[in-house]
Design a protein around this motif. Sequence first.
Motif, PDB file in Angstrom:
ATOM      1  N   ASN A   7       1.243  -2.185  -3.716  1.00 58.35           N
ATOM      2  CA  ASN A   7       0.624  -2.228  -2.319  1.00 58.35           C
ATOM      3  C   ASN A   7      -0.322  -1.325  -2.078  1.00 58.35           C
ATOM      4  O   ASN A   7      -0.022  -0.306  -1.512  1.00 58.35           O
ATOM      5  CB  ASN A   7       1.618  -2.407  -1.400  1.00 58.35           C
ATOM      6  CG  ASN A   7       1.364  -2.614   0.086  1.00 58.35           C
ATOM      7  OD1 ASN A   7      -0.029  -2.551   0.362  1.00 58.35           O
ATOM      8  ND2 ASN A   7       2.011  -3.225   0.904  1.00 58.35           N
ATOM      9  N   GLN A  10      -0.460   0.820   1.297  1.00 57.79           N
ATOM     10  CA  GLN A  10       0.574   1.887   1.724  1.00 57.79           C
ATOM     11  C   GLN A  10       0.635   2.719   0.637  1.00 57.79           C
ATOM     12  O   GLN A  10       0.873   2.602  -0.484  1.00 57.79           O
ATOM     13  CB  GLN A  10       1.692   0.981   2.141  1.00 57.79           C
ATOM     14  CG  GLN A  10       1.492  -0.338   3.069  1.00 57.79           C
ATOM     15  CD  GLN A  10       2.788  -1.101   2.945  1.00 57.79           C
ATOM     16  OE1 GLN A  10       4.096  -0.872   2.268  1.00 57.79           O
ATOM     17  NE2 GLN A  10       2.797  -2.065   3.900  1.00 57.79           N
ATOM     18  N   SER A  11       0.521   3.959   1.382  1.00 54.61           N
ATOM     19  CA  SER A  11       1.039   5.215   0.391  1.00 54.61           C
ATOM     20  C   SER A  11       1.774   6.438   1.095  1.00 54.61           C
ATOM     21  O   SER A  11       1.768   6.468   2.573  1.00 54.61           O
ATOM     22  CB  SER A  11      -0.595   5.528  -0.105  1.00 54.61           C
ATOM     23  OG  SER A  11      -1.314   6.127   0.662  1.00 54.61           O
ATOM     24  N   TYR A  42       0.976   5.342  -4.227  1.00 52.73           N
ATOM     25  CA  TYR A  42       1.059   4.077  -3.536  1.00 52.73           C
ATOM     26  C   TYR A  42       2.661   3.347  -3.638  1.00 52.73           C
ATOM     27  O   TYR A  42       3.115   3.577  -4.552  1.00 52.73           O
ATOM     28  CB  TYR A  42       0.178   2.967  -4.127  1.00 52.73           C
ATOM     29  CG  TYR A  42      -1.391   3.509  -3.903  1.00 52.73           C
ATOM     30  CD1 TYR A  42      -1.899   3.111  -2.552  1.00 52.73           C
ATOM     31  CD2 TYR A  42      -1.968   4.098  -4.428  1.00 52.73           C
ATOM     32  CE1 TYR A  42      -2.953   3.373  -2.254  1.00 52.73           C
ATOM     33  CE2 TYR A  42      -3.315   4.343  -4.519  1.00 52.73           C
ATOM     34  CZ  TYR A  42      -3.820   4.076  -3.177  1.00 52.73           C
ATOM     35  OH  TYR A  42      -5.197   4.541  -2.789  1.00 52.73           O
ATOM     36  N   VAL A  43       2.732   2.533  -2.509  1.00 51.96           N
ATOM     37  CA  VAL A  43       4.022   1.849  -2.515  1.00 51.96           C
ATOM     38  C   VAL A  43       4.042   0.572  -3.225  1.00 51.96           C
ATOM     39  O   VAL A  43       2.945   0.033  -3.434  1.00 51.96           O
ATOM     40  CB  VAL A  43       4.170   1.463  -1.032  1.00 51.96           C
ATOM     41  CG1 VAL A  43       5.506   0.617  -1.035  1.00 51.96           C
ATOM     42  CG2 VAL A  43       4.442   2.554  -0.156  1.00 51.96           C
ATOM     43  N   TYR A  45       5.588  -3.146  -3.996  1.00 54.54           N
ATOM     44  CA  TYR A  45       6.357  -4.237  -3.185  1.00 54.54           C
ATOM     45  C   TYR A  45       7.746  -3.903  -3.319  1.00 54.54           C
ATOM     46  O   TYR A  45       8.301  -3.808  -4.490  1.00 54.54           O
ATOM     47  CB  TYR A  45       5.856  -5.712  -3.577  1.00 54.54           C
ATOM     48  CG  TYR A  45       4.362  -5.775  -2.822  1.00 54.54           C
ATOM     49  CD1 TYR A  45       4.070  -5.921  -1.589  1.00 54.54           C
ATOM     50  CD2 TYR A  45       3.487  -5.872  -3.921  1.00 54.54           C
ATOM     51  CE1 TYR A  45       2.763  -5.989  -1.381  1.00 54.54           C
ATOM     52  CE2 TYR A  45       2.126  -6.057  -3.623  1.00 54.54           C
ATOM     53  CZ  TYR A  45       1.787  -5.882  -2.249  1.00 54.54           C
ATOM     54  OH  TYR A  45       0.479  -6.051  -1.570  1.00 54.54           O
ATOM     55  N   PRO A  49       9.231   3.657   1.637  1.00 54.54           N
ATOM     56  CA  PRO A  49       8.562   5.056   1.672  1.00 54.54           C
ATOM     57  C   PRO A  49       9.145   5.882   0.964  1.00 54.54           C
ATOM     58  O   PRO A  49       8.527   6.934   0.068  1.00 54.54           O
ATOM     59  CB  PRO A  49       7.849   5.351   3.165  1.00 54.54           C
ATOM     60  CG  PRO A  49       7.974   4.148   3.822  1.00 54.54           C
ATOM     61  CD  PRO A  49       9.162   3.035   3.248  1.00 54.54           C
ATOM     62  N   PHE A  75      -3.424   6.367   9.676  1.00 59.96           N
ATOM     63  CA  PHE A  75      -3.618   4.812   9.193  1.00 59.96           C
ATOM     64  C   PHE A  75      -5.030   4.478   9.824  1.00 59.96           C
ATOM     65  O   PHE A  75      -5.852   5.279  10.725  1.00 59.96           O
ATOM     66  CB  PHE A  75      -2.665   4.200  10.072  1.00 59.96           C
ATOM     67  CG  PHE A  75      -2.349   4.533  11.725  1.00 59.96           C
ATOM     68  CD1 PHE A  75      -3.175   3.825  12.499  1.00 59.96           C
ATOM     69  CD2 PHE A  75      -1.667   5.602  11.826  1.00 59.96           C
ATOM     70  CE1 PHE A  75      -2.865   4.073  13.715  1.00 59.96           C
ATOM     71  CE2 PHE A  75      -1.269   5.619  13.256  1.00 59.96           C
ATOM     72  CZ  PHE A  75      -2.087   4.971  14.069  1.00 59.96           C
ATOM     73  N   ASP A  79      -5.381   0.736   5.700  1.00 57.54           N
ATOM     74  CA  ASP A  79      -4.247   1.080   5.018  1.00 57.54           C
ATOM     75  C   ASP A  79      -3.522   2.120   6.006  1.00 57.54           C
ATOM     76  O   ASP A  79      -4.047   2.572   6.978  1.00 57.54           O
ATOM     77  CB  ASP A  79      -4.419   1.900   3.699  1.00 57.54           C
ATOM     78  CG  ASP A  79      -5.558   2.836   3.863  1.00 57.54           C
ATOM     79  OD1 ASP A  79      -5.779   3.555   4.965  1.00 57.54           O
ATOM     80  OD2 ASP A  79      -5.971   3.217   2.816  1.00 57.54           O
ATOM     81  N   TRP A  80      -2.410   2.666   5.441  1.00 60.44           N
ATOM     82  CA  TRP A  80      -1.694   3.797   6.242  1.00 60.44           C
ATOM     83  C   TRP A  80      -1.024   4.611   5.109  1.00 60.44           C
ATOM     84  O   TRP A  80      -0.955   4.332   3.858  1.00 60.44           O
ATOM     85  CB  TRP A  80      -0.564   3.118   7.016  1.00 60.44           C
ATOM     86  CG  TRP A  80       0.751   2.537   6.523  1.00 60.44           C
ATOM     87  CD1 TRP A  80       0.625   1.003   6.916  1.00 60.44           C
ATOM     88  CD2 TRP A  80       1.704   2.689   5.661  1.00 60.44           C
ATOM     89  NE1 TRP A  80       1.963   0.423   6.107  1.00 60.44           N
ATOM     90  CE2 TRP A  80       2.598   1.569   5.485  1.00 60.44           C
ATOM     91  CE3 TRP A  80       2.157   3.988   5.012  1.00 60.44           C
ATOM     92  CZ2 TRP A  80       3.580   1.588   4.486  1.00 60.44           C
ATOM     93  CZ3 TRP A  80       3.362   3.950   4.209  1.00 60.44           C
ATOM     94  CH2 TRP A  80       4.033   2.744   3.984  1.00 60.44           C
ATOM     95  N   TYR A  81      -0.919   5.892   5.692  1.00 60.51           N
ATOM     96  CA  TYR A  81      -0.676   7.124   4.496  1.00 60.51           C
ATOM     97  C   TYR A  81       0.612   7.576   5.378  1.00 60.51           C
ATOM     98  O   TYR A  81       0.340   8.355   6.550  1.00 60.51           O
ATOM     99  CB  TYR A  81      -1.673   7.812   4.334  1.00 60.51           C
ATOM    100  CG  TYR A  81      -1.532   8.961   3.608  1.00 60.51           C
ATOM    101  CD1 TYR A  81      -1.208   9.332   2.202  1.00 60.51           C
ATOM    102  CD2 TYR A  81      -1.931  10.220   4.467  1.00 60.51           C
ATOM    103  CE1 TYR A  81      -1.097  10.276   1.690  1.00 60.51           C
ATOM    104  CE2 TYR A  81      -1.882  11.443   3.591  1.00 60.51           C
ATOM    105  CZ  TYR A  81      -1.303  11.514   2.223  1.00 60.51           C
ATOM    106  OH  TYR A  81      -1.515  12.533   1.644  1.00 60.51           O
TER     107      TYR A  81
END
Length: 154
Positions: A7, A10-11, A42-43, A45, A49, A75, A79-81
């Motif tokens: 994904n 998302q990280s 990175y995440v 699926y 986290p 974010f 994306d978000w971190y």
Amino acid sequence: MNNKNTNWGQSVAGVVIKDNQVLLVRHTYGNGKGMLIIPGGYVNYGETPQQVLKREYMEETNIEIEPLHIIGIRFNMHDWYIVFYADYISGKPRSDNDENSEVIWLNIEDALSRDDVPELTKKLIESATFKRYGLQYRDYEGNMKDAPYSLYLI
């Protein structure tokens, strides 16, 4: 790194401090090439986290960690971190010779003054040293048994 299960929006990353030293990796690609940064990735699926951070630390550094507290979230519209403070559990630092060329324990003061440590990494190290955490992980199963929840509360 080109995994179709990844994904890309998302990280996570984590700051690990032991004996007044922070664990950093020398990045080998992208904007951070040649810089000492905190490990992360990175995440995939189906991963939480926390699971990602444990996996990334083991893959990239050979260090087992335990994520404890969220110390930063970044974010935007794409994306978000999430950045955790994490405890060192075990292991000797070893580069993965792919995403990083070096894994080192560096004195916190040295890390904060070096030109090869980017500003974001410095801010996250500083945040980790405050030892004040507004959000902490709490066990929570939620009502969807097929999707794990992560809940952070004051």
